[in-house]
Design an enzyme around this catalytic site. Structure first.
Site, PDB file in Angstrom:
ATOM      1  N   CYS A 102       0.822  -1.219   0.000  1.00 43.36           N
ATOM      2  CA  CYS A 102       0.000   0.000   0.000  1.00 43.36           C
ATOM      3  C   CYS A 102       0.852   1.263   0.000  1.00 43.36           C
ATOM      4  CB  CYS A 102      -0.931  -0.016   1.201  1.00 43.36           C
ATOM      5  SG  CYS A 102      -2.034  -1.438   1.157  1.00 43.36           S
ATOM      6  N   HIS A 155      -3.798   6.876   1.504  1.00 45.79           N
ATOM      7  CA  HIS A 155      -4.047   5.560   0.916  1.00 45.79           C
ATOM      8  C   HIS A 155      -5.428   5.106   1.390  1.00 45.79           C
ATOM      9  CE1 HIS A 155      -4.111   1.390   0.164  1.00 45.79           C
ATOM     10  NE2 HIS A 155      -3.960   1.073   1.431  1.00 45.79           N
ATOM     11  N   ASN A 161      -9.991  -0.956  -1.363  1.00 45.95           N
ATOM     12  CA  ASN A 161      -8.554  -0.708  -1.201  1.00 45.95           C
ATOM     13  C   ASN A 161      -7.827  -1.318  -2.403  1.00 45.95           C
ATOM     14  OD1 ASN A 161      -5.837  -0.935  -0.549  1.00 45.95           O
ATOM     15  ND2 ASN A 161      -6.192  -1.541   1.577  1.00 45.95           N
TER      16      ASN A 161
END
Ligand code: COA
Length: 332
Positions: A114, A259, A289
């Site tokens: 990420c 993020h 995500n």
């Protein structure tokens, strides 16, 4: 002094929309639980006959190039962040180079989950500052859907992730541009969010695929509670580190692009920083995500919606597998 600036930003997400209700047909979950715990309403999953990491990255690239008024041939280096490459090796950077029809430019793959896009951007920033390259393509692209356990056993993880790609073109500039980037890791927590296989850590006698009886090790394993607790601390810490390094305060931020891990995490950071809601950009509701893809996809949408203007101070921050975490401040 030479700096780097973002000349154009683009994104691509697969056409297939997967709603929370769609997932509840595959596992014991429901729309209310997913929205309350994560903020996610839907995500995109690839069509495996059509989408690959490399061709999603290429589509995002074309949008970024068009917005930057550049041609494919102008690109002189590729930095691609992904933890879901098309092959175990080679990395997807070379596949993107092939897809774009570029002959022999260098292509570097970054595997920082990420935080991957900020690591990639920071790496490209160094190449621009030294004068080595002039138009670097920086990408975050991810296909998470094929590594998810889409059964009740995997529900704690499967409802969170999605697929997509974002791209920026980085160029030299007389003035910033990227003010600074801050990169961190703590490998003590590597197994709290990881995919074990196909890894090289197994004893030799267990290496053959037919000897691996429990294939769940090929799926994402996540200790959600542990990730959450560390994320809220590290996000705040690394944003403050970036502001302090530039003698700025939270009030100087025009837009925070975190993020997209979980809406609760983003909202917690916004409140801890005391930022007004309009200074926080979120699109996790629509895409889930998308790991390394999440920040450039969000940046591309924010730019398209007119939420990023010249001279704005943009703060990006990420946390994820590794654990790794990172931030970057950009004067647009
Ligand atoms: N649907 C319905 N119930 C679910 C579920 C789902 N998809 N997933 C888990 N549950 C259940 C659990 O089995 C548990 O039930 P129990 O109380 O009967 O044992 C209950 O919901 C609570 O589970 P828990 O894991 O404690 O929930 P949580 O509040 O921690 O939320 C996450 C889970 C994953 C949403 C949350 O931990 C999270 O977002 N963590 C961070 C993840 C992240 O950001 N990852 C990416 C990092 S880049």
């Amino acid at each position: 002094m030479r700096y780097s600036k973002i000349a154009g930003v683009g994104h691509y997400v697969p056409e297939r929309v997967v709603t929370n209700d769609d997932l509840s047909k595959l596992m014991d979950t429901n729309n209310e639980w997913i929205i309350e715990r994560t903020g996610i309403r839907e995500r995109r999953f690839i069509d495996s006959k059509k989408d690959t990491v490399a061709n999603m990255a290429a589509k995002a690239t074309h949008m970024a190039l068009e917005r930057a008024n550049l041609k494919v041939e102008d690109i002189d280096f590729i930095v691609l962040a992904t933890i879901t490459p098309d092959y175990f090796f080679p990395g997807s950077g070379v596949l993107l180079q092939r897809e774009l029809g570029l002959e022999s430019i260098g292509a570097l793959d970054i595997r920082n989950a990420c935080s991957g896009f900020i690591y990639a951007l920071s790496t490209a920033d160094q190449f621009i500052k030294t004068g080595m390259y002039k138009n670097i393509l920086v990408i975050g692209a991810e296909i998470q859907s094929t590594a998810l356990d889409l059964t009740t056993r995997g529900r704690g993880t499967a409802v969170i992730f999605g697929d997509g790609a974002g791209a920026v073109v980085l160029q030299p500039s007389e003035k910033p541009g990227i003010l600074s980037s801050h990169l961190h890791s703590d490998g003590r927590y590597a197994e709290e969010l990881y995919v074990k296989d196909p890894g090289s850590s197994r004893p030799h006698e267990e290496r053959q695929p037919e000897q691996i009886l429990d294939t769940s090790t090929f799926k994402v394993h996540m200790n959600g509670n542990m990730v959450f607790k560390h994320a809220v601390v590290r996000f705040h810490e690394v944003i403050m580190e970036a502001l302090d390094a530039n003698n700025l305060t939270k009030d100087d931020i025009d837009l925070l692009i975190p993020h997209q891990a979980n809406l609760r995490i983003s909202n917690y950071i916004q409140q801890k920083l005391g930022l007004p809601e309009e200074k926080l950009y979120n699109n996790i509701m629509r895409y889930g995500n998308t790991t390394a893809g999440s920040i450039p996809i969000a940046m591309s949408e924010a730019w398209g919606e007119g939420k990023i203007k010249d001279d704005d101070l943009i703060c990006m921050a990420a946390f994820g597998s590794g654990f790794t975490w990172a931030s970057s401040l950009i004067k647009w």
